[in-house]
Structure formats: C-alpha cells, structure tokens
Design a protein around this motif. Structure first.
Motif: not given
Ligand SMILES: C[S@@+](CC[C@H](N)C(=O)[O-])C[C@H]1O[C@@H](n2cnc3c(N)ncnc32)[C@H](O)[C@@H]1O
Length: 202
Positions: A30, A45, A66, A109
């Motif tokens: 990161r 996200g 998100d 990420t």
């Molecule tokens: C796998 S997590 C990664 C979180 C963060 N970026 C990290 O590096 O730890 C994916 C994130 O994307 C969000 N997410 C997934 N699909 C989404 C969508 N269609 N629109 C907005 N957010 C989304 C989820 O709620 C989650 O917080």
C-alpha cells in the motif's frame, strides 16, 4: 449475487478489513503505491480506509466511494485518525455519476475483484481521471504459477460466495482491454498481487 446481499456481506466484514490494516505485507505494498497519489484523489471501494496512513496528507484531498455504510463509517474514522482531508460518497460504483476529467488521481486497492465487470469500471476511471492524471491500482488476480491459478479457478465460486469477491480475475487481460496506458507494473506473492501505475487513455 444481488446487490443488497453483497452490501450486507461487506457491512458484516468491516472488522475483518479493520484488522487487515495491520497486515505488514499489505502495508508495504500500500505504501509503495499510495505514495504516488496527489491532488484531488478519488478512491473507489475505499473499504475501512486502509490506505489513509500512506497518503501524503499535505498533498491530497480524497473522495472515498463505497456502497457499504459500515465501511464508509470506518473509513471516516481512519481519515480522521490520519488527518487526511476526505469526503465520502456512499454509492454503487455502477450508478456513480461524476464529472469527466475531474480527478488528478484515481486509486483502487483490492477492489477490482468485487465489481461485476471490472473493464467497465476501469473505463469509468479513465473518464473521471484528468488526461494528465494518474491511476494507481493494487489488485489481486491469477498467479503465474499454473498450480496456484488452477486452484484459484477451482475455488472461485465458493470464495465469491463467502467473501463477495473473485480470486480468479485475469488482471493482465482486464488491463489490456481497459485501454489504460500502463507506466509501471510490479508483481508479488507468486504474481498474485499487482501494483500498477497507469495513465488514462488519450
Ligand atoms: C475487497 S474490499 C477492499 C477494500 C479496500 N480498498 C482495501 O484495500 O482494503 C472491496 C470494497 O469495495 C466495496 N465495493 C464492492 N463493490 C462495490 C460497488 N459496486 N460499488 C461501491 N463499492 C463497492 C466493498 O464494500 C468493499 O469495501
């Protein structure tokens, strides 16, 4: 999976993502990618705000997106702890409407694994990013090790059901089809992890 179900799944995982912030390996990757962020940053996200410790807080204004309200609450706390100037939008990336060419930097990420069509998502990044801006990705995809990639493909249906994200994304193909102009790629962890610096297509 239906969107409402997926959102609930992520809402329930907020503690897991908060605990993940202490993962030293992830922290190193990161830090490597996020140090390149500058100016008006869109982080898509945003999750539990795991990237906030690594932004240069004197040099960025972050808009975090998100669709999970619990993730947004957690990301807000992280922005406050690390004193990063940030605002948040709770919205599905597929429904999000933003001005073209309006961000200096787009960050994603470990999130391309979650979207139904990551190529469509990257084309949005392309349009929201200024033409002289930068797109920073830290994503996970298929390993270059045949045994590992075979396993990733086999377990994906169950993995996606449990976590909401896919472990079998072919990041090379996705990036190629997205038309992003890639400046730099680094791969780690049997090539599963990608750190990508790119520019939007002209
Ligand atoms: C796998 S997590 C990664 C979180 C963060 N970026 C990290 O590096 O730890 C994916 C994130 O994307 C969000 N997410 C997934 N699909 C989404 C969508 N269609 N629109 C907005 N957010 C989304 C989820 O709620 C989650 O917080």
């Amino acid at each position: 999976m239906k969107k409402e179900k997926l959102i609930k799944k992520y809402d329930k995982q907020v503690k897991v993502y908060e605990n993940n912030r202490a993962n030293q390996k992830l922290a190193g990757w990161r830090s490597k990618i996020i140090k390149n962020a500058y100016g008006k940053v869109l982080e898509v996200g945003v999750g539990a705000g795991a990237n906030f410790p690594y932004y240069d807080r004197n040099n960025v204004e972050v808009t975090g997106v998100d669709f999970s309200s619990e993730m947004i609450k957690s990301a807000k706390r992280a922005a406050s702890v690390f004193q990063v100037k940030a605002e948040f939008i709770q919205e599905d990336i597929d429904e999000l409407i933003l001005e073209h060419n309006s961000f200096d930097c787009i960050v994603s990420t470990l999130s391309l694994c979650s979207y139904p069509d990551p190529i469509v998502t990257l084309s949005k990044f392309n349009s929201w990013c200024r033409k002289d801006g930068i797109i920073l990705l830290m994503e996970h995809g298929l390993s270059s090790n045949p045994l590992l990639s075979f396993t990733q493909k086999m377990i994906d249906p169950l993995y996606a059901k449990i976590s909401g994200c896919h472990c079998n994304r072919n990041i090379d193909k996705i990036i190629e089809k997205s038309n992003l102009q890639v400046d730099h790629i680094e791969r780690y962890w049997s090539d599963i992890i990608y750190l990508i610096r790119a520019r939007p297509s002209k």
